[in-house]
Design an enzyme around this catalytic site. Structure first.
Site, PDB file in Angstrom:
ATOM      1  N   TYR A   1      33.315  39.141  36.157  1.00  0.00           N
ATOM      2  CA  TYR A   1      33.918  39.695  37.374  1.00  0.00           C
ATOM      3  C   TYR A   1      35.098  38.817  37.829  1.00  0.00           C
ATOM      4  O   TYR A   1      36.218  39.295  38.020  1.00  0.00           O
ATOM      5  CB  TYR A   1      32.861  39.806  38.478  1.00  0.00           C
ATOM      6  CG  TYR A   1      33.458  40.003  39.841  1.00  0.00           C
ATOM      7  CD1 TYR A   1      34.200  41.155  40.123  1.00  0.00           C
ATOM      8  CD2 TYR A   1      33.309  39.047  40.837  1.00  0.00           C
ATOM      9  CE1 TYR A   1      34.779  41.324  41.380  1.00  0.00           C
ATOM     10  CE2 TYR A   1      33.880  39.214  42.088  1.00  0.00           C
ATOM     11  CZ  TYR A   1      34.613  40.356  42.359  1.00  0.00           C
ATOM     12  OH  TYR A   1      35.189  40.528  43.584  1.00  0.00           O
TER      13      TYR A   1
ATOM     14  N   LYS B   1      39.311  39.466  37.857  1.00  0.00           N
ATOM     15  CA  LYS B   1      40.212  39.303  39.008  1.00  0.00           C
ATOM     16  C   LYS B   1      41.322  38.302  38.682  1.00  0.00           C
ATOM     17  O   LYS B   1      42.468  38.467  39.101  1.00  0.00           O
ATOM     18  CB  LYS B   1      39.421  38.849  40.236  1.00  0.00           C
ATOM     19  CG  LYS B   1      38.432  39.895  40.751  1.00  0.00           C
ATOM     20  CD  LYS B   1      39.108  40.883  41.674  1.00  0.00           C
ATOM     21  CE  LYS B   1      38.200  42.039  42.030  1.00  0.00           C
ATOM     22  NZ  LYS B   1      38.652  42.839  43.149  1.00  0.00           N
TER      23      LYS B   1
ATOM     24  N   SER C   1      39.254  37.500  44.630  1.00  0.00           N
ATOM     25  CA  SER C   1      37.944  36.951  44.960  1.00  0.00           C
ATOM     26  C   SER C   1      37.887  35.449  44.743  1.00  0.00           C
ATOM     27  O   SER C   1      38.565  34.907  43.853  1.00  0.00           O
ATOM     28  CB  SER C   1      36.904  37.615  44.045  1.00  0.00           C
ATOM     29  OG  SER C   1      35.677  36.930  44.129  1.00  0.00           O
TER      30      SER C   1
END
Ligand code: UDP
Length: 328
Positions: A141, A145, A117
């Site tokens: 988040y 990643k 991402s």
């Protein structure tokens, strides 16, 4: 030989399943249906409901099927939620990657294409963002990643596995025939929320902050169409199968659109008024994310074609035909 598609019943995974099958590839889908939908897959897709963190289940799958590559879409992916529940993101995303890589090593599966991402970059110093820009994720988040990418990198060095990490910018749109699309519950993404207003399911769209240092004060994002995104996975897998080197690649259009511009485009596409209410900033949101995708273009031969108007139009076809998502 089959491709194992983890998270293949989710929004992006289900479109990838279709694309791989259209190319005549054998696929095996693993999804715990935490946010995916069995209805997003054709009845004859080989499907196992289960959790990627279940090592015994992965052993069983790899022992029973001849798998030579993995597409990994299975993760929690909401910035806002990750700020509230960081450990959920480390547990599912990071630990899930550990269990998957360990199983791949045990069974000699040597190729993985991973959904990363733009969130790995955090607030960029300059745009468009290149892959070697500093990684300073501003939320759990994005941090998860970033760690998952590192896990692949070190595993590649130690065990000879090869990987492609695709750093998605903002994905939107639906299959051209409107038969599958985005269905998150609760929905938190901008395009489907705007279209819920067009469907009369919400009175207005709330814009999260209009005091950013951008021309109209709202956040700027780089939107990629689902067909273009899936095409990049096909190219990435081919790259690895042809002996290509591991690497990280941005997937974006190189153009930024503000939240206000997205609402304006949706007004044109849908013909609806779409009332807007100004709200507070959402924690963890960078002001501006725009990709350089030169590396994916040069190395993978990727050529994104879908603009925001087409992305919103395809999403609109799906949402209009399925106002209650996969329940309709
Ligand atoms: N956004 C917004 N209102 C909403 C949902 C999202 O203003 O109801 C903004 C959000 O702050 C971000 C952009 O729209 O700047 C895209 O958000 P989304 O959640 O779709 O994707 P993300 O950028 O978090 O991956």
């Amino acid at each position: 030989m089959a491709i194992l598609i983890c998270g293949g019943a989710g929004y992006i995974g289900s479109h990838a399943v279709r694309a791989m099958r259209a190319l005549g590839r054998e696929v095996l889908v693993l999804d715990n249906l935490q946010s995916g939908h069995r209805q997003a897959l054709a009845d004859d897709v080989a499907f196992v409901r289960g959790d990627m963190r279940d090592a015994a289940l992965l052993d069983d799958l790899f022992a029973r099927h001849r798998v030579d590559g993995v597409l990994h879409f299975a993760a929690n992916s909401l910035v806002g939620e990750s700020m509230q529940l960081p450990l959920k993101y480390f547990g599912n995303n990071v630990h899930g990657m550990q269990v998957l890589l360990e199983a791949m090593i045990r069974h000699g599966v040597g190729r993985i294409v991973f959904s990363s991402s733009a969130a790995v970059y955090g607030e960029p110093e300059s745009v468009p963002i290149e892959e070697d820009a500093p990684l300073r994720p501003g939320n759990p988040y994005g941090e998860s990643k970033r760690i998952m990418e590192s896990m692949m990198r070190w595993t590649a060095e130690a065990h000879g596995l090869r990987y492609v990490s695709l750093r998605y910018f903002n994905v939107g749109g639906a299959a051209a025939d409107g038969s599958i699309g985005e269905d998150h519950r609760p929905e938190s993404h901008l395009i489907p929320l705007i279209l819920q207003v067009a469907l009369g399911k919400r009175p207005h769209i709330t814009i999260f902050g209009d005091d950013y240092a951008t021309p109209d004060g709202t956040c700027i994002r780089d939107y990629v169409g689902i067909d273009d995104l899936v095409a990049a996975h096909v190219l990435a897998l081919r790259h690895l199968e042809n002996g290509g080197e591991s690497g990280m690649f941005n997937l974006g259009s190189e153009k930024g659109f503000s939240v206000r511009e997205m609402v304006e485009t949706a007004r044109r596409v849908t013909g609806h008024v779409l009332p807007v209410v100004m709200g507070a900033r959402r924690a963890g949101d960078p002001a501006r994310l725009v990709a350089s995708s030169q590396r994916a273009r040069a190395t993978l031969g990727w050529q994104p074609r879908q603009g925001v108007e087409e992305i919103i139009a395809s999403a609109w076809r799906w949402h209009r035909a399925h106002p209650d998502g996969f329940d309709a």
